[in-house]
Design a protein around this motif. Sequence first.
Motif, PDB file in Angstrom:
ATOM      1  N   GLU A 214       0.819  -1.215   0.000  1.00  0.00           N
ATOM      2  CA  GLU A 214       0.000   0.000   0.000  1.00  0.00           C
ATOM      3  C   GLU A 214       0.853   1.266   0.000  1.00  0.00           C
ATOM      4  N   GLU A 215       2.045   1.158   0.559  1.00  0.00           N
ATOM      5  CA  GLU A 215       2.933   2.331   0.612  1.00  0.00           C
ATOM      6  C   GLU A 215       3.454   2.724  -0.777  1.00  0.00           C
ATOM      7  N   ASN A 216       3.201   1.858  -1.765  1.00  0.00           N
ATOM      8  CA  ASN A 216       3.701   2.135  -3.126  1.00  0.00           C
ATOM      9  C   ASN A 216       2.606   2.567  -4.093  1.00  0.00           C
ATOM     10  N   VAL A 217       1.343   2.574  -3.646  1.00  0.00           N
ATOM     11  CA  VAL A 217       0.250   2.823  -4.587  1.00  0.00           C
ATOM     12  C   VAL A 217      -0.254   4.261  -4.462  1.00  0.00           C
ATOM     13  N   ALA A 218      -0.218   4.971  -5.602  1.00  0.00           N
ATOM     14  CA  ALA A 218      -0.552   6.397  -5.617  1.00  0.00           C
ATOM     15  C   ALA A 218      -2.025   6.637  -5.889  1.00  0.00           C
ATOM     16  N   ALA A 219      -2.581   5.937  -6.891  1.00  0.00           N
ATOM     17  CA  ALA A 219      -3.929   6.292  -7.352  1.00  0.00           C
ATOM     18  C   ALA A 219      -4.594   5.131  -8.070  1.00  0.00           C
ATOM     19  N   PHE A 220      -5.911   5.218  -8.108  1.00  0.00           N
ATOM     20  CA  PHE A 220      -6.731   4.315  -8.922  1.00  0.00           C
ATOM     21  C   PHE A 220      -7.450   5.185  -9.940  1.00  0.00           C
ATOM     22  N   ILE A 221      -7.417   4.799 -11.211  1.00  0.00           N
ATOM     23  CA  ILE A 221      -8.092   5.591 -12.247  1.00  0.00           C
ATOM     24  C   ILE A 221      -9.143   4.743 -12.955  1.00  0.00           C
ATOM     25  N   ALA A 222     -10.324   5.345 -13.154  1.00  0.00           N
ATOM     26  CA  ALA A 222     -11.405   4.613 -13.821  1.00  0.00           C
ATOM     27  C   ALA A 222     -12.412   5.594 -14.389  1.00  0.00           C
ATOM     28  N   GLU A 223     -13.151   5.135 -15.398  1.00  0.00           N
ATOM     29  CA  GLU A 223     -14.312   5.874 -15.886  1.00  0.00           C
ATOM     30  C   GLU A 223     -15.509   5.462 -15.021  1.00  0.00           C
ATOM     31  N   PRO A 224     -16.441   6.373 -14.754  1.00  0.00           N
ATOM     32  CA  PRO A 224     -17.620   5.976 -13.958  1.00  0.00           C
ATOM     33  C   PRO A 224     -18.367   4.826 -14.627  1.00  0.00           C
ATOM     34  N   CYS A 260     -18.365  10.750 -19.443  1.00  0.00           N
ATOM     35  CA  CYS A 260     -19.541  10.802 -18.547  1.00  0.00           C
ATOM     36  C   CYS A 260     -19.845  12.206 -18.038  1.00  0.00           C
ATOM     37  N   GLY A 261     -18.875  13.120 -18.149  1.00  0.00           N
ATOM     38  CA  GLY A 261     -19.111  14.485 -17.685  1.00  0.00           C
ATOM     39  C   GLY A 261     -20.076  15.242 -18.578  1.00  0.00           C
ATOM     40  N   PHE A 262     -20.592  16.338 -18.054  1.00  0.00           N
ATOM     41  CA  PHE A 262     -21.441  17.265 -18.822  1.00  0.00           C
ATOM     42  C   PHE A 262     -22.729  16.625 -19.319  1.00  0.00           C
ATOM     43  N   GLY A 263     -23.352  15.883 -18.413  1.00  0.00           N
ATOM     44  CA  GLY A 263     -24.740  15.496 -18.627  1.00  0.00           C
ATOM     45  C   GLY A 263     -25.012  14.118 -19.165  1.00  0.00           C
ATOM     46  N   ARG A 264     -23.988  13.408 -19.612  1.00  0.00           N
ATOM     47  CA  ARG A 264     -24.244  12.120 -20.270  1.00  0.00           C
ATOM     48  C   ARG A 264     -25.038  11.162 -19.378  1.00  0.00           C
ATOM     49  N   LEU A 265     -24.720  11.158 -18.073  1.00  0.00           N
ATOM     50  CA  LEU A 265     -25.425  10.236 -17.162  1.00  0.00           C
ATOM     51  C   LEU A 265     -26.556  10.928 -16.403  1.00  0.00           C
ATOM     52  N   GLY A 266     -26.902  12.163 -16.818  1.00  0.00           N
ATOM     53  CA  GLY A 266     -28.002  12.855 -16.148  1.00  0.00           C
ATOM     54  C   GLY A 266     -27.556  13.680 -14.946  1.00  0.00           C
ATOM     55  N   GLU A 267     -26.247  13.862 -14.807  1.00  0.00           N
ATOM     56  CA  GLU A 267     -25.671  14.762 -13.792  1.00  0.00           C
ATOM     57  C   GLU A 267     -24.559  15.532 -14.495  1.00  0.00           C
ATOM     58  N   TRP A 268     -24.155  16.678 -13.926  1.00  0.00           N
ATOM     59  CA  TRP A 268     -23.043  17.399 -14.557  1.00  0.00           C
ATOM     60  C   TRP A 268     -21.802  16.511 -14.607  1.00  0.00           C
ATOM     61  N   PHE A 269     -21.625  15.711 -13.575  1.00  0.00           N
ATOM     62  CA  PHE A 269     -20.479  14.796 -13.530  1.00  0.00           C
ATOM     63  C   PHE A 269     -20.980  13.398 -13.200  1.00  0.00           C
ATOM     64  N   GLY A 270     -20.435  12.414 -13.919  1.00  0.00           N
ATOM     65  CA  GLY A 270     -20.861  11.028 -13.695  1.00  0.00           C
ATOM     66  C   GLY A 270     -20.581  10.580 -12.273  1.00  0.00           C
ATOM     67  N   SER A 271     -19.531  11.162 -11.666  1.00  0.00           N
ATOM     68  CA  SER A 271     -19.184  10.740 -10.307  1.00  0.00           C
ATOM     69  C   SER A 271     -20.315  11.087  -9.329  1.00  0.00           C
ATOM     70  N   ALA A 272     -21.107  12.118  -9.667  1.00  0.00           N
ATOM     71  CA  ALA A 272     -22.232  12.463  -8.783  1.00  0.00           C
ATOM     72  C   ALA A 272     -23.271  11.344  -8.807  1.00  0.00           C
ATOM     73  N   LEU A 276     -19.346   9.566  -5.866  1.00  0.00           N
ATOM     74  CA  LEU A 276     -17.899   9.458  -5.679  1.00  0.00           C
ATOM     75  C   LEU A 276     -17.365  10.848  -5.365  1.00  0.00           C
ATOM     76  N   ALA A 277     -16.268  10.916  -4.656  1.00  0.00           N
ATOM     77  CA  ALA A 277     -15.655  12.227  -4.381  1.00  0.00           C
ATOM     78  C   ALA A 277     -14.216  12.167  -4.882  1.00  0.00           C
ATOM     79  N   PRO A 278     -14.033  12.260  -6.207  1.00  0.00           N
ATOM     80  CA  PRO A 278     -12.695  12.058  -6.774  1.00  0.00           C
ATOM     81  C   PRO A 278     -11.715  13.161  -6.415  1.00  0.00           C
ATOM     82  N   ASP A 279     -10.439  12.792  -6.385  1.00  0.00           N
ATOM     83  CA  ASP A 279      -9.383  13.789  -6.144  1.00  0.00           C
ATOM     84  C   ASP A 279      -9.002  14.516  -7.423  1.00  0.00           C
ATOM     85  N   LEU A 280      -9.067  13.797  -8.541  1.00  0.00           N
ATOM     86  CA  LEU A 280      -8.718  14.394  -9.838  1.00  0.00           C
ATOM     87  C   LEU A 280      -9.745  13.949 -10.865  1.00  0.00           C
TER      88      LEU A 280
END
Length: 464
Positions: A214-224, A260-272, A276-280
């Motif tokens: 775990e001390e070596n892992v920086a981030a997880f990246i994925a599309e919603p 997924c951003g800008f409305g595709r999933l019915g929210e401004w951001f798919g993470s909403a 999700l509360a993404p860092d980046l």
Amino acid sequence: MSQSLQALDRAHHLHPFTDFKALGEEGSRIIEHAEGVYIFDAAGNRILDGMAGLWCVNLGYGREELVTAAAEQMRRLPYYNNFFKTTHPPAVKLAEKLCALAPAHLNHIFFTGSGSEANDTVLRMVRRYWTLKGKPQKHWVIGRENGYHGSTVAGMSLGGMAPMHEQGGPCVPGITHVRQPYWFDEGRPEGQDPEAFGRECAAAIEARILELGEENVAAFIAEPVQGAGGAIIPPASYWPAVKAVLAKYDILLVIDEVICGFGRLGEWFGSAHFDLAPDLVPIAKGLSSGYLPIGGVLVGDRVADTLVEEGGEFFHGFTYSGHPVCAAVALKNLQLMEAEGVVERVRDELGPYLASRWTTLADHPLVGEARTLGLMGALELIDPVSGERFDKALAAGTLCRDISFRRGQVMRSVGDTMIIAPPLVITREQIDDLVTLAREALDETARCLAPRLADEPQPEERPA
Ligand SMILES: Cc1ncc(COP(=O)(O)O)c(C=O)c1O
């Protein structure tokens, strides 16, 4: 005219994601103009653009307000950069608007020219962040098999598209991929319950973290929702379980909202949608409805505070970061979307309507699953004889895609998964047409494949 353009295209133009030789033999389709949800080819055929270009023309074609915004900005200041302590009004106003629309903890934006550049920026920022935190060894990024994060070297490496890795390798070191939550392809054949499968995919992330340390892992990246991979909507159990794993090990969450951003999933951001509360958050495409190229990375306070307060100069940026004309068009695009309630309409009306109509295709003999979320949908094609995937050699998805185009609708194929993501301004009547055209394309595909399927050994006749 169109024949000479085709000949010139063949002679000089290397197309993206294309078999150059095969396209040279077939000749390219020439799209001449577009209006609303329709594109028009050189022969004058009207084609319903079920893919909003490449998942980007969210406001539809022919919006004069965007043309005017571009022309005015071009006259005033066609170009200036944001390097060396300068800025300009369009970049500042767009930055402010984006941070106002984004979840409260996302208060900074780094502009790029595309989604791929946004993901290159992500990799640079993630590693810089942990170095500044005194943990330079925390540099591994975990992505997903069949995820897509662009076609630059870092974008390709963060993505998990095996054919790209085979051609473009060796990839950027320190990036690894875990299984995708693709129930239809990976859970269903095993007879798994989708929710148990979703939890198992999240557990694979934890297993990889422990393997790497775990001390070596920086981030997880994925599309919603994985877009280019096949409009793969994860089981409901997946994201809550992933969130818990990342929190447990203090790993940054990067949510790629380029599609997924800008409305595709019915929210401004798919993470909403998935809470999700993404860092980046890499963004592009729908940011300008594709009218001009622009992307960026929304940066959460945790990372931004460190980069700003402790970082010194960040040696990264592009000539066209925050390009004034692109920024002016993007700002106008967001203003129009807001004023017209485009996102809310997808959430409350068009998304549910598409779901109710699209899922009627599940009764077609060629369809193993019909799914949607917001204004994104997929059909999984299956061999009606065996109930399993078609033999790959039949290229059923490509066949269906080409038939669909010829009959007047763009549907994309990813293997034998048919995808739609129409402009967000599509009407209910146009959704009806979209579903009718999809059914007609399936019917013709079935007719074309029937003689070839009859030649196949039937399940009971197959050699053991
Ligand atoms: C999720 C995702 N990220 C990144 C990209 C790359 O964006 P671009 O093609 O603008 O470089 C794409 C493009 O389809 C995408 O779907």
